[in-house]
Design an enzyme around this catalytic site. Structure first.
Site, PDB file in Angstrom:
ATOM      1  N   TYR A  62      13.585  -3.893 -22.327  1.00  0.00           N
ATOM      2  CA  TYR A  62      13.429  -2.770 -21.404  1.00  0.00           C
ATOM      3  C   TYR A  62      14.602  -1.800 -21.516  1.00  0.00           C
ATOM      4  O   TYR A  62      15.767  -2.212 -21.611  1.00  0.00           O
ATOM      5  CB  TYR A  62      13.305  -3.263 -19.962  1.00  0.00           C
ATOM      6  CG  TYR A  62      11.980  -3.932 -19.638  1.00  0.00           C
ATOM      7  CD1 TYR A  62      10.868  -3.790 -20.452  1.00  0.00           C
ATOM      8  CD2 TYR A  62      11.845  -4.701 -18.489  1.00  0.00           C
ATOM      9  CE1 TYR A  62       9.662  -4.402 -20.139  1.00  0.00           C
ATOM     10  CE2 TYR A  62      10.637  -5.316 -18.171  1.00  0.00           C
ATOM     11  CZ  TYR A  62       9.551  -5.159 -19.003  1.00  0.00           C
ATOM     12  OH  TYR A  62       8.360  -5.765 -18.696  1.00  0.00           O
ATOM     13  N   ALA A 222      -1.664   1.089 -12.760  1.00  0.00           N
ATOM     14  CA  ALA A 222      -2.198   1.609 -14.020  1.00  0.00           C
ATOM     15  C   ALA A 222      -1.278   2.665 -14.622  1.00  0.00           C
ATOM     16  O   ALA A 222      -1.734   3.674 -15.171  1.00  0.00           O
ATOM     17  CB  ALA A 222      -3.611   2.173 -13.824  1.00  0.00           C
ATOM     18  N   GLY A 223       0.034   2.417 -14.516  1.00  0.00           N
ATOM     19  CA  GLY A 223       0.995   3.365 -15.072  1.00  0.00           C
ATOM     20  C   GLY A 223       0.912   4.736 -14.437  1.00  0.00           C
ATOM     21  O   GLY A 223       1.227   5.752 -15.073  1.00  0.00           O
ATOM     22  N   GLY A 224       0.499   4.791 -13.171  1.00  0.00           N
ATOM     23  CA  GLY A 224       0.356   6.061 -12.452  1.00  0.00           C
ATOM     24  C   GLY A 224      -1.018   6.676 -12.554  1.00  0.00           C
ATOM     25  O   GLY A 224      -1.325   7.649 -11.847  1.00  0.00           O
TER      26      GLY A 224
END
Length: 308
Positions: A62, A222-224
């Site tokens: 990350y 959902a990743g925005g």
């Protein structure tokens, strides 16, 4: 407690760790517009703890291999916090990155040597003497369950690792690994949200229920896309969540988490926000009791068709 409400904590698996029902994902802490210095990261850790979130999700990759170190800098500022939290981290994905000049191509490495070396590095970066849960980040075609088992045994005997889990594994891949381990696989972290229903249908969550494993859900928003995507499925789901919001007095993200929490597999959503107010608000999902018709309203919106 009704079937549609969620306790604050959950035991991941028989013999596994107790974790908070919501986890905080650290993959975007370097993207915080307010900075990623130790004081800012510490503010988010404290906000999580005040909201009952004690489990923090990491991976070695990350932030271009830098997020663990940023989190560790915050823990060094307040060493006593380590006793109040659970640290989950991952290894196995090998990125082409200046921090890893030996990587010529993106690949996976689940060898004994790499797992041990990765844990040693994560311990240094995270300013801790043990990892609560290590996840193999992706299944590799070259994964040798016996090698993984030997790495886990060594690290557990040394007190550097408490538990082993996986991420993005199919049921068959999890079974193959579990067949060689002396201790249970304690979680499978997979992509789960109303726009990604695969794990509900392909046996992943059924296996978690069978093994009494609490899965972790990455990208629960959902990743925005649940907030901003204009595609037909996202638009339908957003409308369904808005309708439930009027019924329950809750916001869209809270309802998305509550939808996952409602499942009997005891899903642990991993939050991805850098905003302290959204961390604080997320805890309301634990008190949002969706009934079966609420839950299927979101499912039907996602698929665009009523269930058979």
């Amino acid at each position: 407690m009704t079937a549609s409400t969620s306790p604050r904590r959950v035991i991941m698996a028989p013999g596994g760790p107790e974790v908070s029902r919501l986890a905080y994902g650290c993959w975007r802490i370097l993207d915080d517009p307010e900075g990623a210095g130790a004081s800012r990261v510490l503010d988010k850790i404290l906000a999580c703890l005040d909201s009952g979130i004690t489990t923090f999700d990491h991976a070695d990759i990350y932030g271009g291999y830098r997020c663990e170190e940023a989190f560790g800098a915050a823990l060094r500022e307040r060493p006593g916090l380590r006793q109040r939290i659970e640290i989950v981290t991952k290894c196995g994905i090998m990125l082409v990155n200046p921090a890893r000049p030996e990587n010529r191509i993106k690949h996976y490495d689940c060898s004994r040597r790499h797992i041990v070396a990765s844990v040693e590095r994560s311990l240094r970066n995270l300013a801790t003497d043990h990892i609560d849960v290590l996840l193999l980040h992706r299944p590799s075609p070259l994964l040798d369950p016996d090698e993984v088992a030997e790495a886990a045994r060594l690290l557990q005997e040394q007190g550097k690792l408490r538990h082993l889990g996986v991420s993005n594994f199919s049921p068959a891949q999890l079974d193959a690994l579990a067949s060689r381990l002396a201790t249970p696989v304690v979680t499978n972290q997979v992509e789960l949200h109303p726009l990604r229903l695969d794990a509900f249908l392909d046996g992943t969550l059924d296996q978690c229920v069978t093994r009494r494993i609490a899965p972790m859900a990455w990208s629960p928003m959902a990743g925005g896309r649940l907030l901003h995507d204009q595609g037909p499925a996202a638009t339908r789901v957003r409308a369904a969540l808005a309708e439930l919001g009027r019924k329950h007095g809750a916001e869209l993200d809270q309802l998305a988490y509550a939808w996952l929490l409602r499942h009997p597999a005891r899903i642990v959503p991993v939050l991805g926000t850098n905003r302290i107010d959204r961390i604080q608000a997320a805890a309301k999902a634990l008190d949002t009791a969706l009934d079966p018709q609420d839950w299927f309203a979101v499912w039907t919106a996602s698929t665009g068709a009523e269930v058979p």
